[in-house]
Every structure is written in structure tokens, then in C-alpha cells.
Design a protein around this motif. Structure first.
Motif, mmCIF file in Angstrom:
data_model
loop_
_atom_site.group_PDB
_atom_site.id
_atom_site.type_symbol
_atom_site.label_atom_id
_atom_site.label_comp_id
_atom_site.label_asym_id
_atom_site.label_seq_id
_atom_site.Cartn_x
_atom_site.Cartn_y
_atom_site.Cartn_z
ATOM 1 N N ASP A 117 0.796 -1.230 0.000
ATOM 2 C CA ASP A 117 0.000 0.000 0.000
ATOM 3 C C ASP A 117 0.828 1.279 0.000
ATOM 4 O O ASP A 117 0.301 2.370 0.164
ATOM 5 C CB ASP A 117 -0.929 0.008 1.212
ATOM 6 C CG ASP A 117 -0.161 -0.087 2.529
ATOM 7 O OD1 ASP A 117 1.040 -0.427 2.504
ATOM 8 O OD2 ASP A 117 -0.761 0.176 3.578
ATOM 9 N N LYS A 118 2.154 1.158 -0.188
ATOM 10 C CA LYS A 118 3.009 2.341 -0.174
ATOM 11 C C LYS A 118 4.346 2.062 -0.829
ATOM 12 O O LYS A 118 4.727 0.909 -1.033
ATOM 13 C CB LYS A 118 3.215 2.855 1.239
ATOM 14 C CG LYS A 118 3.930 1.878 2.154
ATOM 15 C CD LYS A 118 4.000 2.365 3.573
ATOM 16 C CE LYS A 118 2.777 1.927 4.295
ATOM 17 N NZ LYS A 118 2.616 2.376 5.630
ATOM 18 N N ARG A 119 5.046 3.125 -1.136
ATOM 19 C CA ARG A 119 6.411 3.061 -1.656
ATOM 20 C C ARG A 119 7.276 3.884 -0.717
ATOM 21 O O ARG A 119 6.868 4.965 -0.290
ATOM 22 C CB ARG A 119 6.470 3.610 -3.075
ATOM 23 C CG ARG A 119 5.526 2.833 -4.001
ATOM 24 C CD ARG A 119 5.492 3.429 -5.389
ATOM 25 N NE ARG A 119 6.751 3.066 -6.041
ATOM 26 C CZ ARG A 119 7.309 3.793 -7.005
ATOM 27 N NH1 ARG A 119 6.743 4.886 -7.428
ATOM 28 N NH2 ARG A 119 8.444 3.404 -7.551
ATOM 29 N N ILE A 120 8.477 3.375 -0.380
ATOM 30 C CA ILE A 120 9.309 4.023 0.634
ATOM 31 C C ILE A 120 10.736 4.203 0.120
ATOM 32 O O ILE A 120 11.308 3.302 -0.483
ATOM 33 C CB ILE A 120 9.359 3.195 1.938
ATOM 34 C CG1 ILE A 120 7.945 2.878 2.432
ATOM 35 C CG2 ILE A 120 10.157 3.914 3.012
ATOM 36 C CD1 ILE A 120 7.896 1.890 3.581
ATOM 37 N N LEU A 121 11.288 5.377 0.405
ATOM 38 C CA LEU A 121 12.675 5.690 0.115
ATOM 39 C C LEU A 121 13.316 6.084 1.443
ATOM 40 O O LEU A 121 12.776 6.913 2.175
ATOM 41 C CB LEU A 121 12.757 6.857 -0.877
ATOM 42 C CG LEU A 121 14.133 7.377 -1.249
ATOM 43 C CD1 LEU A 121 14.948 6.305 -1.967
ATOM 44 C CD2 LEU A 121 13.997 8.618 -2.122
ATOM 45 N N TYR A 122 14.441 5.464 1.780
ATOM 46 C CA TYR A 122 15.129 5.742 3.036
ATOM 47 C C TYR A 122 16.363 6.583 2.759
ATOM 48 O O TYR A 122 17.151 6.261 1.864
ATOM 49 C CB TYR A 122 15.558 4.446 3.724
ATOM 50 C CG TYR A 122 14.414 3.545 4.108
ATOM 51 C CD1 TYR A 122 13.742 3.739 5.306
ATOM 52 C CD2 TYR A 122 14.006 2.508 3.281
ATOM 53 C CE1 TYR A 122 12.685 2.910 5.674
ATOM 54 C CE2 TYR A 122 12.953 1.670 3.638
ATOM 55 C CZ TYR A 122 12.309 1.878 4.836
ATOM 56 O OH TYR A 122 11.273 1.061 5.200
ATOM 57 N N ILE A 123 16.530 7.647 3.543
ATOM 58 C CA ILE A 123 17.742 8.456 3.438
ATOM 59 C C ILE A 123 18.290 8.703 4.837
ATOM 60 O O ILE A 123 17.574 8.569 5.836
ATOM 61 C CB ILE A 123 17.502 9.806 2.722
ATOM 62 C CG1 ILE A 123 16.621 10.744 3.563
ATOM 63 C CG2 ILE A 123 16.907 9.584 1.337
ATOM 64 C CD1 ILE A 123 16.553 12.152 3.025
ATOM 65 N N THR A 124 19.555 9.069 4.902
ATOM 66 C CA THR A 124 20.154 9.518 6.148
ATOM 67 C C THR A 124 20.444 10.993 5.965
ATOM 68 O O THR A 124 21.145 11.392 5.041
ATOM 69 C CB THR A 124 21.438 8.734 6.466
ATOM 70 O OG1 THR A 124 21.107 7.336 6.539
ATOM 71 C CG2 THR A 124 22.034 9.184 7.782
ATOM 72 N N GLY A 125 19.865 11.800 6.849
ATOM 73 C CA GLY A 125 19.988 13.244 6.743
ATOM 74 C C GLY A 125 21.071 13.797 7.643
ATOM 75 O O GLY A 125 21.958 13.084 8.118
ATOM 76 N N LEU A 126 20.970 15.075 7.895
ATOM 77 C CA LEU A 126 21.915 15.791 8.725
ATOM 78 C C LEU A 126 22.042 15.136 10.093
ATOM 79 O O LEU A 126 21.043 14.694 10.675
ATOM 80 C CB LEU A 126 21.442 17.244 8.877
ATOM 81 C CG LEU A 126 22.384 18.192 9.582
ATOM 82 C CD1 LEU A 126 23.665 18.364 8.779
ATOM 83 C CD2 LEU A 126 21.705 19.534 9.763
ATOM 84 N N ASP A 127 23.251 15.063 10.588
ATOM 85 C CA ASP A 127 23.554 14.480 11.904
ATOM 86 C C ASP A 127 23.184 13.014 12.013
ATOM 87 O O ASP A 127 22.956 12.486 13.100
ATOM 88 C CB ASP A 127 22.874 15.266 13.033
ATOM 89 C CG ASP A 127 23.376 16.701 13.127
ATOM 90 O OD1 ASP A 127 24.582 16.915 12.886
ATOM 91 O OD2 ASP A 127 22.566 17.591 13.442
ATOM 92 N N GLY A 128 23.074 12.317 10.882
ATOM 93 C CA GLY A 128 22.825 10.885 10.889
ATOM 94 C C GLY A 128 21.397 10.486 11.183
ATOM 95 O O GLY A 128 21.130 9.319 11.479
#
Length: 139
Positions: A117-128
């Protein structure tokens, strides 16, 4: 600068000392109900194992509660916020935008995870800090 799609808040995930006690407390105090019941899982959030569940209130606010079983809960500290999640209208447009931004580390080489029921993109942002970007499929 590239135009990006609309971004909204989806959920926040954080550690709790006891997941069943937390579910009851958020239910009693704020009227949350269980979306995904607690279960044993291999949490891929900084490599920890434990229990996880999703709860939601009548206005759509969603919390992801995590009880880690491989480390002791920190004493005299606020719970660790493991990640937060943003909702987007078009995950492909957001992915293309993120490829142009400095200091963004795309997890899994920027591969989009497809769920029923969804699509997901994982990122690591500022300060981890880990950020889940979710496009919910419309019925």
C-alpha cells in the motif's frame, strides 16, 4: 533549483521502555489505537532488535513505538528518536530531487521499496538522522 512535490508529515518513531505499557498510555491519554500490533522484528534502525508497533489517533497522527531488546533503555534521558517519516505525492520526483542535493545519503543506493500500500525511500539526513519518505498508494 528543481521543483519538488508537496511534502507532509507521516509519522515519527521512537524508543519506549515497555511497548505494551506505552500502547496503553497513548490509548488512555490521547485515544490512539493500534494499526500494527507489536511483534518481534529485526529492526533495521541502527542495527537494533526488538518489538515495534504503529498506533494512530482519530486525526491521523501516527507513532511508531520501538522497544529495543538488545540494549538497555537510557535512564534519565529522553527516548531516542530513531527516525521520522515524511509523506510525498510523487516519490520518483522526490528521489530525482534528492539526487541533486548535497549531504543526503540515500540508503540502499536510492532504491525505492515497494510495499502493498506504499512506496518508501530511506535516506540519512543531517547528523545521521534517518528519514523515511513515503508515497501512500491511493485506493
Amino acid at each position: 533549483m528543481m521543483s519538488i512535490c508537496s511534502v507532509g508529515f507521516d509519522h515519527i518513531g521512537f524508543s519506549v521502555r515497555d511497548i505494551r505499557t506505552a500502547i496503553q498510555w497513548y490509548s488512555d491519554v490521547f485515544g490512539f489505537s493500534t494499526l500494527i500490533p507489536p511483534g518481534i522484528c529485526e529492526m533495521n534502525l541502527m542495527g537494533h532488535k526488538g518489538y515495534r508497533c504503529m498506533i494512530q489517533n482519530s486525526t491521523g497522527v501516527c507513532l511508531e513505538l520501538e522497544q529495543r531488546t538488545d540494549v538497555e533503555f537510557p535512564r534519565n534521558q529522553s527516548p531516542l528518536i530513531s527516525h521520522f517519516s515524511l509523506n510525498v505525492e510523487d516519490i520518483e520526483v522526490m528521489r530525482a530531487h534528492l539526487l541533486t542535493v548535497k549531504n543526503v545519503d540515500m540508503d540502499n543506493d536510492g532504491e525505492i521499496v515497494n510495499k502493498p500500500d506504499k512506496r518508501i525511500l530511506y535516506i540519512t539526513g543531517l547528523d545521521g538522522i534517518r528519514i523515511e519518505i513515503i508515497q501512500n498508494d491511493k485506493p
